[in-house]
Each structure stands twice: as structure tokens, then as C-alpha cells.
Design an enzyme around this catalytic site. Structure first.
Site, PDB file in Angstrom:
ATOM      1  N   CYS A  73      -2.066 -14.701  -3.881  1.00  0.00           N
ATOM      2  CA  CYS A  73      -1.627 -13.461  -4.151  1.00  0.00           C
ATOM      3  C   CYS A  73      -2.018 -13.127  -5.468  1.00  0.00           C
ATOM      4  CB  CYS A  73      -0.148 -13.203  -3.946  1.00  0.00           C
ATOM      5  SG  CYS A  73       0.887 -14.308  -4.607  1.00  0.00           S
ATOM      6  N   ASP A 262       0.267  -4.525  -2.506  1.00  0.00           N
ATOM      7  CA  ASP A 262       0.645  -5.715  -2.012  1.00  0.00           C
ATOM      8  C   ASP A 262      -0.320  -6.525  -1.176  1.00  0.00           C
ATOM      9  OD1 ASP A 262       2.247  -7.766  -1.224  1.00  0.00           O
ATOM     10  OD2 ASP A 262       3.709  -6.570  -0.451  1.00  0.00           O
ATOM     11  N   HIS A 264       0.279  -9.223   0.204  1.00  0.00           N
ATOM     12  CA  HIS A 264       0.740 -10.360   1.122  1.00  0.00           C
ATOM     13  C   HIS A 264       0.773  -9.852   2.632  1.00  0.00           C
ATOM     14  CE1 HIS A 264       2.705 -11.165  -2.759  1.00  0.00           C
ATOM     15  NE2 HIS A 264       2.755 -12.314  -2.354  1.00  0.00           N
TER      16      HIS A 264
END
Length: 383
Positions: A73, A262, A264
Site C-alpha cells: 500500500c 485508497d 486497498h
């Protein structure tokens, strides 16, 4: 229809609230009510790098790493900030993406981040370079590690025409940056050994990364206003940070919440190529997020890196003035210090020349403490 209705509600909850408070993204101010569509178009235009799967193994075919899910990430956040810098440099700050975009320069930028070993800023290149920084493939990075890795990688991509400076010890040394970014042909001569003659200088476009530690286990409230203010500076490229063990790319704020992209989400790996085939068109869309998300600024991990992009020397000087006037002068406990020169007891950076550019050739430093000092912090608490 029900699922579409539900998704629309979720989008409303997760991205931009209906509020009279201004929305700040990358140094630009928006009206959340009147400019909602504009905000969303601008967010969608940012490059969005996420976990990918089924790519060529990192480190050779005997490697098990065919996905970065669960560990990549921060590497993806680094790709996002570098990608945004390249977009601004080569396409302009106001450039916007659409599903029909086939701009050759845009495709050339995107190609540099594809998940293969030959791409200049691929997950492969970042992970393997990280290994030389002491982070084995599959280990989490902190903001400082990704900053150092990107700094090394951009040197090898001549087309990108960019340099990265990592300001350590909570301190931005102005002359270090000037010496790094002023390229051959832009030297300062001296007449009679005393009076500097300012020759025109060429400037290597600068991505500035400033790793900071803003608390122990959680962000200290004394830094919150400064952190929010950093998003207002016109040269801002946001903040690399996250929640504990979850890296996020903060692109702005509204009220007391930060807006972020994000990484993820796990998507399949593939090539956009020239974006002629249907599969390539679909792949291109996976690099653009339909809506951002928000979390309270008090909920972010205290380990962050401020990001700024200065395409010209004028941009850099303007940014330094903004940092001094808006981030340092008004704060009891500033996020960082700004110094003209490196203190004598500091060891010189590898990329800094021995000569010192006179501070007077840069900006008025009368409000800057020349003896500013900071302590070395550990930035590797965020994955």
C-alpha cells in the site's frame, strides 16, 4: 436499480460532504455545494494506483510475489504522488482525464507505472530498490523508505525530467535544494571575489518529500492546523500517510476530515498500451477512482510525508515563502523548520555541492532562525 441507488448513497457518504466549508485539494479551493461535479472530475483525473494481482513475479520466476496485496500500500501511495507530479509537469495542473483520453503523453506516463520489470516506476522496481534500502520484498514501507526509493529511481528515467529531494530531520535546507535543482549552465559567478553575479539558471523540476513524525502513537493535536494548512499551499501534492498499518494518499481536507485515495483494492494486472483495444480501455479505467474517501484527521497515523511539486525555481521560492508565512510563523509548534544553510555539525548530503549559495540570492530569511535544530526521528512505523 437497487444496487445502483445504494452505490449512489455510498458515494455521497464517502467522498465530499454537502457543507459550506471549503474543500482543499492539492492547493486548490473548491465550493463543496456549487462545485461538487468539478471536485469529482478532478479527483477521478488523479492517477489511482492499487494492489494488483497476477503480475510477473517480483525478483524472478522462483519468487512467490505475483501480487502486492497486504504489503504494497505505501509503495502504491508513492506511485500516486510521483504520477501526479508527472501529470502536472507534462500535462499541466488543470489537465483532466476522461474514459476517451488517448493522449500520448498521458499513456507514456502511465506506462512507467505498469506492473512489469521494465517499467521505470513499477511495483517491481520499487520493491527491489527497497530491498537495497533494507526492506525485503513483501515488507511494509514507511513514508521515509518510499521517499528514498523514489529518489533513487527517478535518476534513471531521463524522460520524466524530475528530481526528488527528501528533507530529513524535520528541516528543509533551502540551499541544498537549490544546489540539487540548478543544473549545468546555471552557476553563480563572483566579481572581485565578493559580489555574487546572478546568472540565469535552469531548473530541474522538483518533487519535494518531507517525512515527519507528528506524535508517538497518534497525531498530536498541536500539529493538526499546520497539517491542514499544508494542503492549501499551491505547490501541495498532498500527504503520504495513513492509518496504523494502512497507507493512504491524502489529497486534501474538508473541515476536520482528510480526503484520501485508497490503494486497498486488488485489481488484475494488465497493460493499457495505446488504449486501442477494449481490454486496454477497461484497464485504463482501473487507474482512476470514481470517488475519494474521508476520515477524521485525528485518526491518521503520526508518521507522514508532506509532498510538494515545484516545476520552476519561482514555484520553489513561492512555496518556501508560503511555508514560512503559513506553516511556521503562526504556529507555536511548527511542522518543520526552514533554514538557509545546513548547520556545520550536520554531515553533507550526497547530492549537495560544497559551495554555499548566498541566502540573499534566494528569499528574505529575516524571520528564519539560522540556528534551527531538530532531532532525528524514526519514520518507519507505518506500512
Amino acid at each position: 436499480m437497487d444496487s445502483l441507488f445504494t452505490q449512489n448513497i455510498l458515494d455521497e457518504l464517502e467522498d465530499i460532504p454537502q457543507t459550506d466549508e471549503p474543500v482543499w485539494i492539492f492547493g486548490k479551493k473548491y465550493d463543496a455545494i456549487k462545485e461538487l461535479d468539478t471536485i469529482r472530475r478532478d479527483i477521478t483525473s488523479k492517477l489511482w494506483f492499487t494492489y494488483r494481482k497476477n503480475f510477473v513475479p517480483i525478483g524472478g520466476y522462483s519468487s512467490q510475489y505475483t501480487t502486492d496485496k497486504g504489503w504494497g500500500c505505501m509503495l502504491r501511495c508513492g506511485q500516486m504522488v510521483l504520477g501526479q507530479a508527472l501529470i502536472i509537469l507534462h500535462l499541466g495542473k488543470d489537465w483532466q482525464w476522461t474514459p476517451e483520453t488517448r493522449n500520448n503523453t498521458y499513456l507514456k506516463i502511465l506506462e512507467r507505472f505498469e506492473d512489469n520489470r521494465s517499467a521505470a516506476f513499477s511495483i517491481h522496481q520499487i520493491a527491489l530498490t527497497g530491498a537495497s534500502e533494507g526492506k525485503e520484498v513483501g515488507q511494509w514501507f514507511g513514508p521515509n523508505t518510499i521517499a528514498q526509493v523514489l529518489k533513487r529511481l527517478v535518476v534513471f528515467d531521463e524522460w520524466s525530467s524530475i528530481t526528488i529531494h527528501v528533507a530529513l530531520d524535520n528541516t528543509l535546507i533551502v540551499n541544498d535544494v537549490l544546489k540539487q535543482c540548478r543544473i549545468e549552465g546555471g552557476t553563480t559567478a563572483e566579481a572581485d571575489g565578493n559580489v555574487p553575479l546572478k546568472a540565469p539558471s535552469q531548473w530541474k523540476p522538483l518533487l519535494l518529500l518531507i517525512p515527519l513524525r507528528l506524535g508517538l502513537n497518534e497525531i498530536n493535536p498541536i500539529y493538526i492546523n499546520g497539517l491542514k494548512t499544508s494542503f492549501k499551499i499551491p505547490q501541495s501534492l498532498g500527504v503520504i500517510g495513513g492509518k496504523p498499518n494502512l497507507a493512504l494518499y491524502f489529497i486534501g481536507f474538508v473541515g476536520n476530515e482528510v480526503i484520501y485515495l485508497d490503494p486497498h483494492t486488488t485489481q488484475r494486472s494488465g497493460s493499457v498500451g495505446k488504449k486501442l483495444e477494449e481490454e486496454e480501455i477497461e484497464m485504463d479505467a482501473t487507474y482512476h477512482c470514481k470517488s475519494a474517501s474521508r476520515i477524521p484527521i485525528t485518526g491518521i497515523d503520526p508518521s507522514v510525508a508532506l509532498c510538494f511539486f515545484c516545476a520552476t525555481e519561482k514555484d520553489f521560492k513561492s512555496m518556501c515563502k508560503s511555508i514560512q508565512d503559513e506553516l511556521i510563523a503562526p504556529e507555536k509548534q511548527p511542522l518543520l523548520e526552514l533554514c538557509a544553510e545546513r548547520l556545520a555539525h550536520w554531515s553533507p548530503a550526497e547530492d549537495v555541492a560544497s559551495e554555499v549559495i548566498p541566502a540573499s540570492s534566494f528569499v528574505d530569511f529575516e524571520h528564519i532562525d539560522p540556528q534551527c535544530d531538530t532531532s532525528d526521528e524514526d519514520f518507519e512505523l507505518l506500512g
